[in-house]
Design a protein around this motif. Sequence first.
Motif, short mmCIF file in Angstrom:
data_model
loop_
_atom_site.label_atom_id
_atom_site.label_comp_id
_atom_site.label_asym_id
_atom_site.label_seq_id
_atom_site.Cartn_x
_atom_site.Cartn_y
_atom_site.Cartn_z
N ASP A 26 3.08 3.08 11.63
CA ASP A 26 4.41 3.37 10.73
C ASP A 26 4.09 2.65 9.47
O ASP A 26 4.65 1.86 8.88
CB ASP A 26 5.65 2.94 11.38
CG ASP A 26 6.90 3.38 10.67
OD1 ASP A 26 6.80 4.21 9.52
OD2 ASP A 26 8.09 2.76 10.81
N ALA A 27 2.98 3.30 8.73
CA ALA A 27 2.49 2.58 7.45
C ALA A 27 1.88 3.81 6.55
O ALA A 27 1.18 4.78 7.58
CB ALA A 27 1.59 1.50 7.75
N LEU A 28 1.68 3.77 5.49
CA LEU A 28 1.01 4.67 4.42
C LEU A 28 -0.01 3.74 3.66
O LEU A 28 0.45 2.46 3.43
CB LEU A 28 2.10 5.43 3.37
CG LEU A 28 3.01 6.27 3.94
CD1 LEU A 28 4.27 6.60 3.37
CD2 LEU A 28 2.44 7.67 4.46
N PHE A 29 -0.93 4.49 3.21
CA PHE A 29 -1.68 3.66 2.23
C PHE A 29 -2.72 4.37 1.20
O PHE A 29 -2.71 5.73 1.42
CB PHE A 29 -3.01 2.80 3.04
CG PHE A 29 -3.78 3.63 3.85
CD1 PHE A 29 -4.97 3.97 3.28
CD2 PHE A 29 -3.71 4.32 5.02
CE1 PHE A 29 -6.00 4.73 3.82
CE2 PHE A 29 -4.70 5.07 5.79
CZ PHE A 29 -6.05 5.44 5.01
N ARG A 54 9.00 8.96 0.82
CA ARG A 54 10.06 10.04 0.96
C ARG A 54 9.86 10.78 2.30
O ARG A 54 10.80 10.95 3.09
CB ARG A 54 10.21 10.75 -0.05
CG ARG A 54 10.68 9.91 -1.51
CD ARG A 54 11.18 11.08 -2.55
NE ARG A 54 11.49 10.36 -3.92
CZ ARG A 54 10.80 9.84 -4.81
NH1 ARG A 54 9.14 10.48 -4.76
NH2 ARG A 54 10.83 9.31 -5.87
N ILE A 55 8.71 11.40 2.46
CA ILE A 55 8.49 12.24 3.63
C ILE A 55 8.83 11.44 4.79
O ILE A 55 9.10 11.73 5.95
CB ILE A 55 7.36 12.97 3.42
CG1 ILE A 55 7.21 13.86 2.45
CG2 ILE A 55 6.89 13.55 5.06
CD1 ILE A 55 5.75 14.62 2.20
N MET A 56 8.31 10.27 4.83
CA MET A 56 8.49 9.38 6.07
C MET A 56 9.75 8.52 6.20
O MET A 56 10.12 7.62 6.87
CB MET A 56 7.22 8.19 5.92
CG MET A 56 5.70 8.74 6.11
SD MET A 56 5.53 9.10 7.83
CE MET A 56 5.46 7.34 8.69
N ARG A 57 10.76 9.18 5.28
CA ARG A 57 11.79 8.36 5.09
C ARG A 57 12.04 6.67 5.03
O ARG A 57 12.70 6.07 5.59
CB ARG A 57 12.63 8.76 6.27
CG ARG A 57 13.33 10.38 6.36
CD ARG A 57 13.86 10.60 7.63
NE ARG A 57 14.44 11.69 7.60
CZ ARG A 57 13.79 12.98 7.69
NH1 ARG A 57 12.61 12.97 7.85
NH2 ARG A 57 14.52 14.33 7.62
N MET A 58 11.01 6.22 4.35
CA MET A 58 11.06 4.99 3.97
C MET A 58 11.99 4.68 2.57
O MET A 58 11.90 5.53 1.76
CB MET A 58 9.64 4.34 3.56
CG MET A 58 8.62 4.49 4.66
SD MET A 58 6.91 3.99 4.31
CE MET A 58 6.15 3.98 6.10
N ASN A 106 14.88 0.79 7.06
CA ASN A 106 13.86 1.54 6.50
C ASN A 106 13.28 0.83 5.29
O ASN A 106 12.48 1.47 4.60
CB ASN A 106 14.33 3.05 5.96
CG ASN A 106 14.72 3.89 7.26
OD1 ASN A 106 13.92 3.98 8.05
ND2 ASN A 106 15.73 4.66 7.19
N ASP A 107 13.60 -0.27 5.20
CA ASP A 107 12.82 -1.03 4.06
C ASP A 107 11.36 -1.48 4.50
O ASP A 107 10.81 -1.27 5.60
CB ASP A 107 13.68 -2.55 4.24
CG ASP A 107 14.97 -2.32 3.64
OD1 ASP A 107 15.35 -1.53 2.81
OD2 ASP A 107 15.79 -3.27 4.14
N VAL A 108 10.80 -1.87 3.41
CA VAL A 108 9.29 -1.84 3.45
C VAL A 108 8.64 -3.12 3.03
O VAL A 108 9.24 -3.83 2.16
CB VAL A 108 8.58 -0.77 2.68
CG1 VAL A 108 9.02 0.69 3.29
CG2 VAL A 108 8.77 -0.85 1.29
N ASP A 109 7.47 -3.32 3.58
CA ASP A 109 6.47 -4.47 2.95
C ASP A 109 5.56 -3.84 2.46
O ASP A 109 5.16 -2.74 2.53
CB ASP A 109 5.92 -5.41 4.04
CG ASP A 109 7.08 -6.37 4.86
OD1 ASP A 109 8.07 -6.90 4.21
OD2 ASP A 109 6.99 -6.31 6.19
N PHE A 110 4.91 -4.69 1.56
CA PHE A 110 3.42 -3.87 0.76
C PHE A 110 2.34 -5.12 1.20
O PHE A 110 2.55 -6.36 0.98
CB PHE A 110 3.56 -3.34 -0.41
CG PHE A 110 3.61 -4.50 -1.62
CD1 PHE A 110 2.45 -5.15 -2.22
CD2 PHE A 110 4.98 -4.96 -2.15
CE1 PHE A 110 2.73 -5.93 -3.05
CE2 PHE A 110 5.07 -6.04 -3.19
CZ PHE A 110 4.01 -6.43 -3.61
N ILE A 111 1.19 -4.80 1.50
CA ILE A 111 0.07 -5.43 1.30
C ILE A 111 -1.10 -4.63 0.35
O ILE A 111 -1.24 -3.57 0.51
CB ILE A 111 -0.45 -5.66 2.66
CG1 ILE A 111 0.53 -5.94 3.59
CG2 ILE A 111 -1.90 -6.57 2.75
CD1 ILE A 111 0.15 -5.86 5.10
#
Length: 280
Positions: A26-29, A54-58, A106-111
């Motif tokens: 469940d991640a994008l890069f 947006r497509i992943m509803r994040m 639907n909140d996110v972290d970033f690395i």
Amino acid sequence: MINFNEQILDSDFKLSIHSRGFNYGDALFETIKTSYGKLLFWEDHYFRLMASMRIMRMEIPMNFTMEFLEEQIKKTLEANKLRQASARIKLLVQRNEGGLYLPDNNDVDFIIIVQEIKEDFYLLKNEFYEIDLFKDYYVSPTLLSTLKTNNKAINVVGSIYAKENNLNNCLLLNTNKHVIEALNGNVFVVKGNEIKTPPITDGCLKGIMRKQLLEIIKTIPEYKLIEASISPFELQKADEIFITNAVVGIQPVTKYRKKTYTNKVSKILLQKINIKLRLD
């Protein structure tokens, strides 16, 4: 050193075992090339990431502006003493842990992870480069297949297949048996004055370098750009095949089965890409 939610941490930092990127993909890069602190094609990377989220509803945080993320990338480069070098950046966004298939929120972290590379700009690769088709599994042509997510099982298995068969790369097919892309980038096929690449609707990655080349090819009167499905049969009739991604630029293919290829168009396009970067 890595950047985790604005914190610069040692690269041996461990993610939680409950990470949704780890458990569910469940991640994008985005994979971005930088040259002496300049992020190449950064605006295109940024808008692709926002569209993918947006497509992943994040949930896109209010501070996730283009300027904020660029600042965080440069901060990470600085921490690794790479502001005056060239580097490969991986900017990963994953949904916060919690829940099973259904997330708790639907909140996110970033690395942000950085790695030094040798080439400051894009160089023509003249070494022998052989490809074949990977036909064990197929890509279903949907909107999700065009995103850069952590769900890359076919690319992993395909890469192992390529290594086992002494190949440099493989081309993937969709469920309609059309060629859509390589394991690590988009694919272009040249025949005469026609330059052809699969359309996004066939399921190929919405590549950043692909976008640059589509814009450039349209300005060259000697060549005709075609976005249309490519059959495996066309590969052996082609004069040239090349693979594109944002880090390598353009990788000419030398051989596919018994057919060998030139790299005339690759040279022309690579020169124009580098000129565009100098002008930006």
